[in-house]
Design an enzyme around this catalytic site. Structure first.
Site, PDB file in Angstrom:
ATOM      1  N   TYR A  42      27.622  50.722  15.078  1.00  0.00           N
ATOM      2  CA  TYR A  42      26.194  50.421  15.137  1.00  0.00           C
ATOM      3  C   TYR A  42      25.677  50.422  13.704  1.00  0.00           C
ATOM      4  O   TYR A  42      25.737  51.445  13.012  1.00  0.00           O
ATOM      5  CB  TYR A  42      25.446  51.451  15.987  1.00  0.00           C
ATOM      6  CG  TYR A  42      25.621  51.268  17.474  1.00  0.00           C
ATOM      7  CD1 TYR A  42      24.649  50.616  18.228  1.00  0.00           C
ATOM      8  CD2 TYR A  42      26.758  51.719  18.125  1.00  0.00           C
ATOM      9  CE1 TYR A  42      24.803  50.437  19.603  1.00  0.00           C
ATOM     10  CE2 TYR A  42      26.933  51.542  19.495  1.00  0.00           C
ATOM     11  CZ  TYR A  42      25.944  50.902  20.219  1.00  0.00           C
ATOM     12  OH  TYR A  42      26.111  50.726  21.575  1.00  0.00           O
ATOM     13  N   HIS A  46      21.705  45.517  31.959  1.00  0.00           N
ATOM     14  CA  HIS A  46      22.748  45.721  30.943  1.00  0.00           C
ATOM     15  C   HIS A  46      23.729  46.795  31.382  1.00  0.00           C
ATOM     16  O   HIS A  46      23.343  47.929  31.687  1.00  0.00           O
ATOM     17  CB  HIS A  46      22.097  46.131  29.619  1.00  0.00           C
ATOM     18  CG  HIS A  46      23.076  46.418  28.518  1.00  0.00           C
ATOM     19  ND1 HIS A  46      23.833  45.442  27.916  1.00  0.00           N
ATOM     20  CD2 HIS A  46      23.424  47.572  27.912  1.00  0.00           C
ATOM     21  CE1 HIS A  46      24.607  45.986  26.986  1.00  0.00           C
ATOM     22  NE2 HIS A  46      24.373  47.283  26.970  1.00  0.00           N
TER      23      HIS A  46
END
Length: 426
Positions: free
Chosen positions: A47, A231
């Protein structure tokens, strides 16, 4: 393709609402929020965070009316999803212009407030267009000028030498619309308190936005939801969000019975859905772990699992996150039971993940876990965009009781005609 040496397939939603989501509304300006020459680490999950300051003209309030991905062609296979966050500080607070791993120890503490979602994209999603009556507010005299781009790189083949400058394109206008829009997260916390047993053809996890939270976080007139992005990760095969009011089930907010992690559209709803204080929203995901040898944890890695729904709505409210996990004490009691009565190697000295992976999973034990999730109390995230929880005690929350469920969907094909040998139709 079928006539050549290669063949393939593409996923798409055939029955879309009639409004056009691809052409940007006029007039508009464009702001690109991009990474800068990121050397993507040789690891499966990264990330990467990039903090930027808005241009000076954003001292005046604008409305974002559309956003779309801006991904380098050479890196489309590793950019899994992206989000742009606003840094929820007072307007005078300076946030350092950081670029680096989101979990780095030297990431400036000021970026911890960069939590309110301005845009969210995942692999397979097309550009997202706001309805004519609403736009996402960005800028203004009370708006801190710092935003943060977060890019999730999924690099399972451990490529080295990849350099990426992908990001998001935000289309905005100074001609303000009637309503300020916003984004809210529903579903399960990103936590290894939740797990999916291995070798399961179908295992359902659900995350709750409970009536106690919507009663505090929504105004008396409620909100109108016009967009939704379901998601999950690699084991997700079906996802949906159900609505309940006073124990009665209403129509689904959104449903995808053919979910694919490579086709995560942000879908405009055919009509805005009205949600009132005291309503509950339950986001569920069906998972298949037939090819996995041990339990799959909730978490951030692509090999972990998520079950969330990013909803787009108006008017904007303080409630940013309405998500749940199984109550901590209930989970402690579960592992104690598995050790004492089922002779599994679970222990209070182990963490959640280690305890789940200490169980020798069978279909019966998987069913028992599912029953525990379906009846155990909840630990709630009923959070403002600053990350602070709304006032209240959010552990030990009872799962909302359903008194009236909707009947199964009615099939349109009622008559099956059978042609007999003599040509007669029955």
């Amino acid at each position: 393709l079928a006539a050549g040496e290669e063949s393939g397939s593409v996923m798409l939603e055939l029955l879309k609402p009639s409004f056009d989501q691809q052409s940007p509304p006029q007039p508009f300006n464009e702001l690109k929020v991009m990474s800068e020459k990121v050397s993507v680490p040789t690891q499966e999950t990264t990330y990467w965070c990039t903090v930027r300051k808005l241009p000076e003209h954003f001292q005046r309030k604008h409305h974002m009316i559309m956003y779309r991905p801006a991904i380098e062609e050479k890196n489309k296979d590793i950019v899994h999803h992206m989000e742009v966050f606003h840094c929820e500080h007072p307007p005078h607070v300076v946030v350092p212009l950081y670029t680096g791993p989101c979990d780095a120890e030297d990431r400036p503490s000021e970026t911890d407030a960069c939590k309110r979602v301005l845009s969210a994209w995942a692999m397979g999603a097309m550009p997202f267009t706001y309805p004519q009556e609403a736009g996402l507010p960005i800028g203004g005299p009370d708006f801190n000028p710092y935003i943060m781009l977060e890019v999730h790189y999924n690099n399972p083949l451990l490529y080295s030498g990849r350099v990426d400058s992908s990001g998001m394109s935000l289309l905005y206008t100074s001609q303000l619309r009637p309503h300020d829009a916003s984004i809210m997260e529903l579903g399960l916390e990103y936590s290894d308190k939740m797990a999916i047993p291995p070798h399961s053809p179908s295992f359902i996890l659900s995350g709750y936005c409970v009536p106690e939270c919507t009663a505090l976080g929504l105004p008396a007139e409620g909100i109108f939801i016009f967009g939704s992005q379901l998601h999950t990760h690699l084991t997700g095969v079906r996802a949906w969000t159900s609505r309940y009011r006073n124990g009665r089930q209403l129509s689904d907010l959104n449903r995808d019975n053919h979910y694919s992690t490579r086709f995560q559209e942000i879908r405009r709803l055919p009509e805005p859905v009205h949600v009132l204080p005291g309503d509950s929203l339950v986001t569920s995901c069906e998972h298949s772990t037939l090819g996995r040898e041990n339990a799959t944890m909730g978490g951030f890695s692509i090999t972990d699992e998520m079950c969330v729904n990013y909803i787009h709505y108006y008017p904007k409210v303080e409630l940013e996150v309405c998500k749940s996990s199984v109550d901590t004490q209930a989970l402690v009691d579960y592992f104690h039971f598995m050790n004492k009565y089922d002779l599994q190697d679970t222990s209070p000295s182990k963490g959640w993940s280690d305890n789940y992976r200490s169980i020798e999973w069978t279909p019966l034990r998987a069913d028992f876990l599912a029953d525990m999730y379906a009846s155990a109390p909840l630990s709630m995230q009923c959070n403002k965009s600053s990350g602070a929880r709304f006032p209240g005690y959010w552990d030990g929350i009872v799962i909302p009781k359903v008194t009236h469920e909707l009947p199964a969907p009615h099939r349109k094909c009622e008559h099956i005609e059978t042609i007999k040998n003599d040509g007669q139709v029955t």
